[in-house]
Design an enzyme around this catalytic site. Sequence first.
Site, short mmCIF file in Angstrom:
data_model
loop_
_atom_site.label_atom_id
_atom_site.label_comp_id
_atom_site.label_asym_id
_atom_site.label_seq_id
_atom_site.Cartn_x
_atom_site.Cartn_y
_atom_site.Cartn_z
N LYS A 1 81.40 -60.71 57.16
CA LYS A 1 82.58 -61.36 56.52
C LYS A 1 83.12 -62.57 57.41
O LYS A 1 83.78 -63.61 57.22
CB LYS A 1 84.03 -60.49 56.34
N ASP B 1 90.25 -59.02 49.71
CA ASP B 1 90.77 -57.56 50.06
C ASP B 1 92.31 -57.75 50.32
O ASP B 1 92.75 -56.64 50.28
CB ASP B 1 89.99 -57.35 51.84
#
Length: 294
Positions: free
Chosen positions: A74, A110
Site C-alpha cells: 500500500k 479503507d
Amino acid sequence: MAKDSFLVGLIGSGIGPSLSPALHQREADRQGLRYLYRLIDIDTLGVEAHAVGDLVRAARDLGFDGLNITHPCKQLVIEHLDGLDPQAEALGAVNTVVFEDGRAIGHNTDVTGFAASFARGLPDAPLERVVQLGAGGAGAAVAHATLTLGAGRVTVVDALPDRAADLAASLNRHFGAGRATAATPDRLAALIGRTGGADGLVHATPTGMAAHPGLPLPAELLHPGLWVAEVVYRPLETELLRTSRAIGCATLDGGGMAVFQAADAFRLFTGREPDTARMLADIAELAGALPAPK
C-alpha cells in the site's frame, strides 16, 4: 453507450482467502456487468513487494480498469503512480488504483470504508476520547477515519513505539496539534479501564483472525462503558467482539469496513452505484460459508 465490461485485480501477499473478488463479482452480476476480478499474489509469482510497480504497469498495459492493493504494497505503490486523490495523499497509503487515460491514480477506500461502517453501526457512539490498538496499515486508515468522524483525541497504542509515534505525528500534522498521542501496551489499563475515561476502543491488529486467535488485550480491561470496533472480518465474530458483547459493550464488526471499502472501489472502477445493503448480506453469507483462512 456506458461501458459494461471490466477487468480488475488485487495485488498483495497471501491474498487467496480474500473476499474482495466475490464481493465485487456478486454486485457486478446483479448489475448485469461483465466483471473479471483477478488475484495477483506476489507470493505465488515469487516476487518481492517492490515489484508492485512492474505489476501495476503490466496491468495498465494489459487493459485493466483498476486494481486493489493490499499488504505489503500500500505504501510502496505510491512512487509508481501518476497521481493521488487527497485522502490517499494525506494517509500515505493506497488501496485502490484506477487507470484513467493511461494514467494510474491512487485512492484510499479503507478510510471511507471504516467511516461509513462506523456511522452506520455505532451512530450515537461518543467520540471524545478514543483508544486505538494497532498502528499498521489498517491502523493508519481507521485512525484517519475516526478523526474525520469527529473524534476529539485518538491515542494510538502499538507494541512498536516508533510506529505509534510516527502515526500520531502524522495525524497531528493533518488534523491539528493534540488530536493524537502515542502509547505503549502497558498503558492500556490506564487508558481504557473504568477510570481511564476512554469512550471506545478501535482494534486494528491481526489478533482474532484464524491464524492469530485470541484476545488482543486482557479481558478484564473491558467494561460496559466502552464501545468496541473491530477491523478483522474473518471471522465476523472475533473473540474480542464475543467477549465485549457478553459484558454489555456496544460493538462493531469488521464486515462493514470490508463492504464499504469494496463498494467505494467498485464505484471508482465502474462509475456505477453499488447496493451496499446487498453487499452487507453478501459478506455475512461469505464470511460464514467459506472456510477460515489457515
